[in-house]
Design a protein around this motif. Sequence first.
Motif, PDB file in Angstrom:
ATOM      1  N   ARG A   1      -4.405 -17.808  48.833  1.00  0.00           N
ATOM      2  CA  ARG A   1      -4.486 -16.761  49.839  1.00  0.00           C
ATOM      3  C   ARG A   1      -4.234 -17.263  51.253  1.00  0.00           C
ATOM      4  O   ARG A   1      -4.104 -16.464  52.179  1.00  0.00           O
ATOM      5  N   GLU A   2      -4.182 -18.556  51.443  1.00  0.00           N
ATOM      6  CA  GLU A   2      -4.074 -19.100  52.800  1.00  0.00           C
ATOM      7  C   GLU A   2      -2.630 -19.130  53.289  1.00  0.00           C
ATOM      8  O   GLU A   2      -1.707 -19.431  52.534  1.00  0.00           O
ATOM      9  N   ILE A   3      -2.471 -18.811  54.573  1.00  0.00           N
ATOM     10  CA  ILE A   3      -1.174 -18.935  55.231  1.00  0.00           C
ATOM     11  C   ILE A   3      -1.430 -19.430  56.653  1.00  0.00           C
ATOM     12  O   ILE A   3      -2.316 -18.918  57.349  1.00  0.00           O
ATOM     13  N   SER A   4      -0.699 -20.438  57.071  1.00  0.00           N
ATOM     14  CA  SER A   4      -0.907 -21.002  58.400  1.00  0.00           C
ATOM     15  C   SER A   4      -0.453 -20.022  59.480  1.00  0.00           C
ATOM     16  O   SER A   4       0.324 -19.094  59.219  1.00  0.00           O
ATOM     17  N   LEU A   5      -0.945 -20.248  60.703  1.00  0.00           N
ATOM     18  CA  LEU A   5      -0.577 -19.362  61.808  1.00  0.00           C
ATOM     19  C   LEU A   5       0.925 -19.324  62.030  1.00  0.00           C
ATOM     20  O   LEU A   5       1.524 -18.255  62.155  1.00  0.00           O
ATOM     21  N   ASP A   6       1.542 -20.503  62.075  1.00  0.00           N
ATOM     22  CA  ASP A   6       2.982 -20.555  62.335  1.00  0.00           C
ATOM     23  C   ASP A   6       3.779 -19.869  61.228  1.00  0.00           C
ATOM     24  O   ASP A   6       4.741 -19.136  61.502  1.00  0.00           O
ATOM     25  N   ALA A   7       3.361 -20.100  59.973  1.00  0.00           N
ATOM     26  CA  ALA A   7       4.045 -19.457  58.848  1.00  0.00           C
ATOM     27  C   ALA A   7       3.861 -17.945  58.899  1.00  0.00           C
ATOM     28  O   ALA A   7       4.784 -17.177  58.612  1.00  0.00           O
ATOM     29  N   CYS A   8       2.646 -17.523  59.279  1.00  0.00           N
ATOM     30  CA  CYS A   8       2.356 -16.085  59.393  1.00  0.00           C
ATOM     31  C   CYS A   8       3.204 -15.444  60.486  1.00  0.00           C
ATOM     32  O   CYS A   8       3.799 -14.383  60.273  1.00  0.00           O
ATOM     33  N   PHE A   9       3.280 -16.083  61.638  1.00  0.00           N
ATOM     34  CA  PHE A   9       4.073 -15.532  62.739  1.00  0.00           C
ATOM     35  C   PHE A   9       5.565 -15.512  62.391  1.00  0.00           C
ATOM     36  O   PHE A   9       6.279 -14.576  62.766  1.00  0.00           O
ATOM     37  N   ALA A  10       6.027 -16.545  61.674  1.00  0.00           N
ATOM     38  CA  ALA A  10       7.433 -16.574  61.264  1.00  0.00           C
ATOM     39  C   ALA A  10       7.722 -15.449  60.274  1.00  0.00           C
ATOM     40  O   ALA A  10       8.740 -14.742  60.398  1.00  0.00           O
TER      41      ALA A  10
ATOM     42  N   MET B   1       6.049 -12.673  59.946  1.00  0.00           N
ATOM     43  CA  MET B   1       5.941 -11.432  60.709  1.00  0.00           C
ATOM     44  C   MET B   1       7.238 -11.136  61.457  1.00  0.00           C
ATOM     45  O   MET B   1       7.740  -9.999  61.449  1.00  0.00           O
ATOM     46  N   PHE B   2       7.814 -12.154  62.088  1.00  0.00           N
ATOM     47  CA  PHE B   2       9.064 -11.980  62.821  1.00  0.00           C
ATOM     48  C   PHE B   2      10.179 -11.495  61.899  1.00  0.00           C
ATOM     49  O   PHE B   2      10.898 -10.528  62.218  1.00  0.00           O
ATOM     50  N   PHE B   3      10.320 -12.125  60.741  1.00  0.00           N
ATOM     51  CA  PHE B   3      11.402 -11.756  59.827  1.00  0.00           C
ATOM     52  C   PHE B   3      11.173 -10.377  59.214  1.00  0.00           C
ATOM     53  O   PHE B   3      12.121  -9.593  59.076  1.00  0.00           O
ATOM     54  N   ILE B   4       9.933 -10.059  58.847  1.00  0.00           N
ATOM     55  CA  ILE B   4       9.654  -8.749  58.249  1.00  0.00           C
ATOM     56  C   ILE B   4       9.982  -7.633  59.226  1.00  0.00           C
ATOM     57  O   ILE B   4      10.693  -6.671  58.888  1.00  0.00           O
TER      58      ILE B   4
ATOM     59  N   PRO C   1       5.776 -12.811  68.248  1.00  0.00           N
ATOM     60  CA  PRO C   1       4.976 -13.992  67.886  1.00  0.00           C
ATOM     61  C   PRO C   1       4.429 -14.735  69.095  1.00  0.00           C
ATOM     62  O   PRO C   1       3.302 -15.251  69.059  1.00  0.00           O
ATOM     63  N   PHE C   2       5.207 -14.781  70.177  1.00  0.00           N
ATOM     64  CA  PHE C   2       4.770 -15.501  71.372  1.00  0.00           C
ATOM     65  C   PHE C   2       3.657 -14.744  72.100  1.00  0.00           C
ATOM     66  O   PHE C   2       2.761 -15.361  72.686  1.00  0.00           O
ATOM     67  N   LEU C   3       3.706 -13.403  72.045  1.00  0.00           N
ATOM     68  CA  LEU C   3       2.630 -12.614  72.637  1.00  0.00           C
ATOM     69  C   LEU C   3       1.320 -12.807  71.881  1.00  0.00           C
ATOM     70  O   LEU C   3       0.235 -12.782  72.471  1.00  0.00           O
ATOM     71  N   LEU C   4       1.409 -13.035  70.568  1.00  0.00           N
ATOM     72  CA  LEU C   4       0.203 -13.240  69.760  1.00  0.00           C
ATOM     73  C   LEU C   4      -0.303 -14.675  69.821  1.00  0.00           C
ATOM     74  O   LEU C   4      -1.511 -14.922  69.744  1.00  0.00           O
ATOM     75  N   LYS C   5       0.601 -15.610  69.977  1.00  0.00           N
ATOM     76  CA  LYS C   5       0.233 -17.027  69.904  1.00  0.00           C
ATOM     77  C   LYS C   5      -0.699 -17.453  71.046  1.00  0.00           C
ATOM     78  O   LYS C   5      -1.451 -18.416  70.917  1.00  0.00           O
ATOM     79  N   ARG C   6      -0.693 -16.723  72.139  1.00  0.00           N
ATOM     80  CA  ARG C   6      -1.521 -17.101  73.288  1.00  0.00           C
ATOM     81  C   ARG C   6      -2.970 -16.649  73.127  1.00  0.00           C
ATOM     82  O   ARG C   6      -3.829 -17.023  73.923  1.00  0.00           O
ATOM     83  N   PHE C   7      -3.267 -15.855  72.085  1.00  0.00           N
ATOM     84  CA  PHE C   7      -4.606 -15.300  71.907  1.00  0.00           C
ATOM     85  C   PHE C   7      -5.508 -16.199  71.065  1.00  0.00           C
ATOM     86  O   PHE C   7      -5.041 -17.054  70.321  1.00  0.00           O
TER      87      PHE C   7
ATOM     88  N   TYR D   1       1.065 -10.027  53.136  1.00  0.00           N
ATOM     89  CA  TYR D   1       2.067 -10.537  54.064  1.00  0.00           C
ATOM     90  C   TYR D   1       1.585 -10.228  55.477  1.00  0.00           C
ATOM     91  O   TYR D   1       0.613  -9.487  55.666  1.00  0.00           O
ATOM     92  N   CYS D   2       2.271 -10.773  56.475  1.00  0.00           N
ATOM     93  CA  CYS D   2       1.818 -10.661  57.865  1.00  0.00           C
ATOM     94  C   CYS D   2       2.577  -9.566  58.605  1.00  0.00           C
ATOM     95  O   CYS D   2       3.816  -9.563  58.613  1.00  0.00           O
ATOM     96  N   LEU D   3       1.825  -8.661  59.214  1.00  0.00           N
ATOM     97  CA  LEU D   3       2.380  -7.623  60.066  1.00  0.00           C
ATOM     98  C   LEU D   3       1.764  -7.735  61.455  1.00  0.00           C
ATOM     99  O   LEU D   3       0.611  -8.146  61.594  1.00  0.00           O
ATOM    100  N   HIS D   4       2.512  -7.337  62.471  1.00  0.00           N
ATOM    101  CA  HIS D   4       2.042  -7.446  63.849  1.00  0.00           C
ATOM    102  C   HIS D   4       0.758  -6.651  64.071  1.00  0.00           C
ATOM    103  O   HIS D   4      -0.219  -7.167  64.621  1.00  0.00           O
ATOM    104  N   GLN D   5       0.740  -5.390  63.608  1.00  0.00           N
ATOM    105  CA  GLN D   5      -0.442  -4.553  63.814  1.00  0.00           C
ATOM    106  C   GLN D   5      -1.647  -5.074  63.046  1.00  0.00           C
ATOM    107  O   GLN D   5      -2.807  -4.856  63.442  1.00  0.00           O
ATOM    108  N   ASP D   6      -1.407  -5.773  61.957  1.00  0.00           N
ATOM    109  CA  ASP D   6      -2.491  -6.332  61.155  1.00  0.00           C
ATOM    110  C   ASP D   6      -3.106  -7.552  61.838  1.00  0.00           C
ATOM    111  O   ASP D   6      -4.331  -7.703  61.905  1.00  0.00           O
ATOM    112  N   VAL D   7      -2.263  -8.431  62.366  1.00  0.00           N
ATOM    113  CA  VAL D   7      -2.745  -9.625  63.056  1.00  0.00           C
ATOM    114  C   VAL D   7      -3.459  -9.239  64.348  1.00  0.00           C
ATOM    115  O   VAL D   7      -4.456  -9.863  64.731  1.00  0.00           O
TER     116      VAL D   7
END
Length: 311
Positions: free
Chosen positions: A92-101, A103-106, A162-168, A180-186
């Motif tokens: 079930r684990e996914i790293s932050l960078d993998a999640c943001f990547a 999310m970007f592609f989806i 992804p860059f807007l989320l990474k600063r939080f 899978y990772c979605l912007h509204q979910d993260v």
Amino acid sequence: MSAVNDTKFTPAVFLLTDISGQEDIHLWISLLFCFMYAISIVGNSVILFIIKSDPTLHEPMYIFLSMLAITDLCLLIVTMPTILGLFLFNSREISLDACFAQMFFIHSLQLIESSVLLLMAYDRFIAICNPLRYASILTLPRVAKMGLVFVLRSVAVVFPLPFLLKRFRFFRANVLSHFYCLHQDVMKLVCSDITVNNIYGLFSALITMGLDSLLIFLSYVMILKTVLSVVSRVKCHRALNTCVSHLSAVLLFYITEFSLTVIPRFFKSSSPLLQILLGYIYLLVPPLINPIVYSVKSKHLRARIIRVFVK
């Protein structure tokens, strides 16, 4: 004060959500979704193979269909690592960078699919409302340029997310609502002010899917106006029949998109299982149904597919 601060940190991983609490049917559900995955990949691959191998299908309508198939295939490939990890290895684990990547592609691929549906609507509009100029307006170089412009638009709109989320910083409760990772979910896991993200998310949705859906609607208003002015019922029926496949794809795409966005936001008492199933439907149903609908409704495409498999 320290108790509040302890709830805030930047996690090394997010946890994806599977169908927990349904262990008795987990195997069957896993097999069902894996089967849908396989059929979707095979169906879209067959569509691409048929269009590529048959020169008579190198027309704008089929070029747009191949764009749709490529987008659906890419969407399936992007989410394949997480769905296989969940179903086969219970990971079930996914790293932050993998999640943001991911999310970007989806989100990029979803915007590209919306753009392709708009291009297909434009194709039907020209074919029905201005058939004599169809070949001169929709030349293959122009089709390629339009496709490239919409791909660049989608990538440019999603790129800042992804860059807007990474600063939080995030809450310790780092469980996502889907596999899978979605912007509204993260964003739900962010413990800071997300006003900028909300405004940008709404703005990007309006200038992409909102504008696309409006233009698709207007194109069909013009198509209906043209078709209803035709005296011959046979010609009227024939013209409308060429739009059935595209209308099915449009409704399927926007209804699943609307359901995934609206139901969790405005019906917060809905069961987690419903939200998970909506996530699966949002991702798997359009790539599964689109090749079937187009194969059934397109006489030329159906004939080529039957010829390939009969051989």
